[in-house]
Design a protein around this motif. Structure first.
Motif, PDB file in Angstrom:
ATOM      1  N   UNK A 205       0.845  -1.187   0.000  1.00 36.34           N
ATOM      2  CA  UNK A 205       0.000   0.000   0.000  1.00 36.34           C
ATOM      3  C   UNK A 205       0.883   1.241   0.000  1.00 36.34           C
ATOM      4  N   UNK A 206       0.421   2.299  -0.692  1.00 33.25           N
ATOM      5  CA  UNK A 206       1.160   3.557  -0.726  1.00 33.25           C
ATOM      6  C   UNK A 206       0.852   4.378   0.525  1.00 33.25           C
ATOM      7  N   UNK A 207       1.889   4.797   1.202  1.00 33.66           N
ATOM      8  CA  UNK A 207       1.725   5.544   2.457  1.00 33.66           C
ATOM      9  C   UNK A 207       0.919   6.821   2.273  1.00 33.66           C
ATOM     10  N   UNK A 208       1.142   7.510   1.138  1.00 31.94           N
ATOM     11  CA  UNK A 208       0.469   8.800   0.961  1.00 31.94           C
ATOM     12  C   UNK A 208      -1.006   8.671   0.586  1.00 31.94           C
ATOM     13  N   UNK A 209      -1.515   7.437   0.482  1.00 38.59           N
ATOM     14  CA  UNK A 209      -2.951   7.244   0.243  1.00 38.59           C
ATOM     15  C   UNK A 209      -3.757   7.264   1.539  1.00 38.59           C
ATOM     16  N   UNK A 210      -3.063   7.365   2.671  1.00 33.96           N
ATOM     17  CA  UNK A 210      -3.731   7.283   3.973  1.00 33.96           C
ATOM     18  C   UNK A 210      -3.331   8.464   4.845  1.00 33.96           C
TER      19      UNK A 210
ATOM     20  N   UNK B 239      -3.241   9.799   8.895  1.00 37.29           N
ATOM     21  CA  UNK B 239      -2.775   9.083  10.088  1.00 37.29           C
ATOM     22  C   UNK B 239      -3.844   8.167  10.663  1.00 37.29           C
ATOM     23  N   UNK B 240      -5.062   8.640  10.736  1.00 38.42           N
ATOM     24  CA  UNK B 240      -6.149   7.838  11.297  1.00 38.42           C
ATOM     25  C   UNK B 240      -6.451   6.619  10.435  1.00 38.42           C
ATOM     26  N   UNK B 241      -6.454   6.816   9.124  1.00 41.97           N
ATOM     27  CA  UNK B 241      -6.711   5.702   8.202  1.00 41.97           C
ATOM     28  C   UNK B 241      -5.598   4.664   8.255  1.00 41.97           C
ATOM     29  N   UNK B 242      -4.364   5.151   8.365  1.00 40.62           N
ATOM     30  CA  UNK B 242      -3.217   4.249   8.461  1.00 40.62           C
ATOM     31  C   UNK B 242      -3.316   3.395   9.722  1.00 40.62           C
TER      32      UNK B 242
ATOM     33  N   UNK C 247      -4.466  -1.811  12.466  1.00 43.40           N
ATOM     34  CA  UNK C 247      -5.227  -2.500  13.515  1.00 43.40           C
ATOM     35  C   UNK C 247      -6.084  -3.616  12.930  1.00 43.40           C
ATOM     36  N   UNK C 248      -6.622  -3.393  11.754  1.00 46.07           N
ATOM     37  CA  UNK C 248      -7.435  -4.417  11.094  1.00 46.07           C
ATOM     38  C   UNK C 248      -6.577  -5.618  10.700  1.00 46.07           C
ATOM     39  N   UNK C 249      -5.369  -5.360  10.264  1.00 45.44           N
ATOM     40  CA  UNK C 249      -4.440  -6.432   9.896  1.00 45.44           C
ATOM     41  C   UNK C 249      -3.999  -7.232  11.125  1.00 45.44           C
ATOM     42  N   UNK C 250      -3.979  -6.567  12.290  1.00 41.07           N
ATOM     43  CA  UNK C 250      -3.654  -7.192  13.577  1.00 41.07           C
ATOM     44  C   UNK C 250      -2.281  -7.878  13.555  1.00 41.07           C
TER      45      UNK C 250
ATOM     46  N   UNK D 151       4.214   7.736  10.583  1.00 44.24           N
ATOM     47  CA  UNK D 151       4.615   6.407  11.064  1.00 44.24           C
ATOM     48  C   UNK D 151       4.854   6.416  12.574  1.00 44.24           C
ATOM     49  N   UNK D 152       5.600   7.421  13.039  1.00 41.43           N
ATOM     50  CA  UNK D 152       5.932   7.478  14.463  1.00 41.43           C
ATOM     51  C   UNK D 152       4.674   7.652  15.317  1.00 41.43           C
ATOM     52  N   UNK D 153       3.735   8.450  14.866  1.00 43.87           N
ATOM     53  CA  UNK D 153       2.499   8.634  15.630  1.00 43.87           C
ATOM     54  C   UNK D 153       1.672   7.357  15.691  1.00 43.87           C
ATOM     55  N   UNK D 154       1.697   6.566  14.608  1.00 46.83           N
ATOM     56  CA  UNK D 154       1.017   5.274  14.621  1.00 46.83           C
ATOM     57  C   UNK D 154       1.684   4.345  15.635  1.00 46.83           C
ATOM     58  N   UNK D 155       3.014   4.351  15.635  1.00 47.74           N
ATOM     59  CA  UNK D 155       3.740   3.517  16.603  1.00 47.74           C
ATOM     60  C   UNK D 155       3.402   3.937  18.036  1.00 47.74           C
ATOM     61  N   UNK D 156       3.262   5.229  18.265  1.00 44.30           N
ATOM     62  CA  UNK D 156       2.898   5.708  19.599  1.00 44.30           C
ATOM     63  C   UNK D 156       1.570   5.118  20.055  1.00 44.30           C
TER      64      UNK D 156
END
Length: 351
Positions: free
Chosen positions: A59-64, A66-69, A74-77, A91-96
């Motif tokens: 997946x392309x990062x710029x298609x999402x 922060x919330x969508x990413x 989370x869905x992929x688990x 990326x860092x905020x998602x990791x947080x």
């Protein structure tokens, strides 16, 4: 019951060698990988990837946003999240959000140079990054020192993050050494391509030997490089084409002014090339020894010229022996060790 694991990788730019590593990993383990990536600069590295794999999703990062990413992950688990560097705030905020529930691994290829920016980065690393990531995975010892300064302990640092495609390995020609100096890289100033060409021209003016310089790549300097019967520009090649070219043999030269790692050094070591690289190439420590190559001072053209001249004075037998040593060092890490590292990490997280 399906016991296969799931891995998320938050990449910057996907490379062919990393894709080959991941394909080997999923073929071996049957685990699933979800990759977020940023498309490469087509002017300097117009790679064409085959992104069809039942166990790897791209997946392309710029298609999402922060919330969508975050929702996608989370869905992929996943059982583990691997994050490439810390410059991407999304990326860092998602990791947080996820690090307390999912083990997160940081990767980087920066060498320690002791700059003010790096010292400030160490403060940031100790205060924030170390809390988010349980491990850090780097290419080699050139990056390990930096990882320690970020606050990671020896037992939390893995090496061997970058590994070459083993298809570069070849059967050496015992009867003939092809007298070619070979450069592979972007045609930009910090790769040292102009230094190499100027030194080679000086070398040819003082000798009548049969050596040629073969260059593979493209970039901003493509129209500024001289045309010469002994300097052959092949242009940019897809990795599969480059593998075929590497089978021809020669001496590999990487005169970079700045090169955090330089995976191409391992690729041409596997192909049995003696190696000439600058002291700014991170991979030099692991793959270039006294019996298979030379390390010269970056930006010092006399040092590079002397290295080139030294190889033209070697016999075919000497060069062949160096080729064998290069292959030996090139095989010290590979996709098997990479897979074993990640599998060991996942198992440790399960305990």
């Amino acid at each position: 019951m399906n016991n296969n694991k799931r891995v998320v990788i938050l990449f910057s730019r996907l490379s062919d060698y990393m894709l080959k590593t991941l394909e080997t990993y999923v073929a071996t383990t049957k685990n699933e990988i979800l990759i977020f990536k940023i498309d490469p600069d087509k002017t300097e590295a117009p790679f064409q990837f085959n992104l069809k794999n039942d166990l790897i999703s791209f997946k392309n990062e710029n298609d999402f946003n922060e919330s969508e990413l975050l929702t996608e992950i989370e869905t992929f688990d996943p059982n583990v999240i691997i994050c490439s560097g810390w410059w991407n705030k999304k990326y860092i905020n998602v990791v947080k959000h996820l690090h307390k529930s999912t083990p997160c691994i940081l990767t980087m290829d920066n060498q320690w140079h002791g700059t003010l920016k790096q010292y400030l980065g160490c403060v940031y690393g100790r205060l924030f990054l170390k809390k988010l990531f349980v491990k850090i995975w780097v290419p080699g010892n050139a990056q390990k020192e930096f990882a320690k300064k970020l606050g990671f302990l020896d037992e939390d640092i893995l090496t061997g993050w970058y590994v070459a495609n083993d298809k570069f390995s070849r059967q050496l020609d015992e009867d003939n050494f092809n007298k070619r100096f070979v450069f592979v890289g972007r045609y930009v100033a910090h790769k040292g391509i102009l230094d190499l060409i100027n030194c080679f021209k000086i070398l040819k003016e003082s000798t009548n030997d049969q050596w040629q310089l073969h260059c593979y790549g493209t970039g901003d300097l493509i129209d500024k490089l001289p045309i010469d019967s002994d300097i052959i520009h092949h242009g940019f090649m897809q990795p599969s084409q480059l593998v075929a070219e590497a089978k021809k043999g020669g001496v590999f030269v990487l005169p970079s002014h700045f090169e955090p790692w330089g995976l191409v050094v391992q690729e041409f070591a596997l192909a049995g090339y003696p190696l000439i690289v600058s002291n700014k190439v991170g991979a030099a420590e692991q793959f270039v020894k006294k019996d298979n190559g030379l390390i010269f001072e970056a930006k010092e053209n006399n040092s590079l010229l002397n290295a080139l001249r030294a190889f033209t004075l070697k016999s075919d037998i000497e060069l062949l022996n160096m080729s064998k040593k290069s292959q030996e060092y090139g095989k010290t890490i590979g996709t098997k060790s990479w897979t074993a590292n990640l599998e060991s990490l996942i198992k440790s997280f399960d305990n």
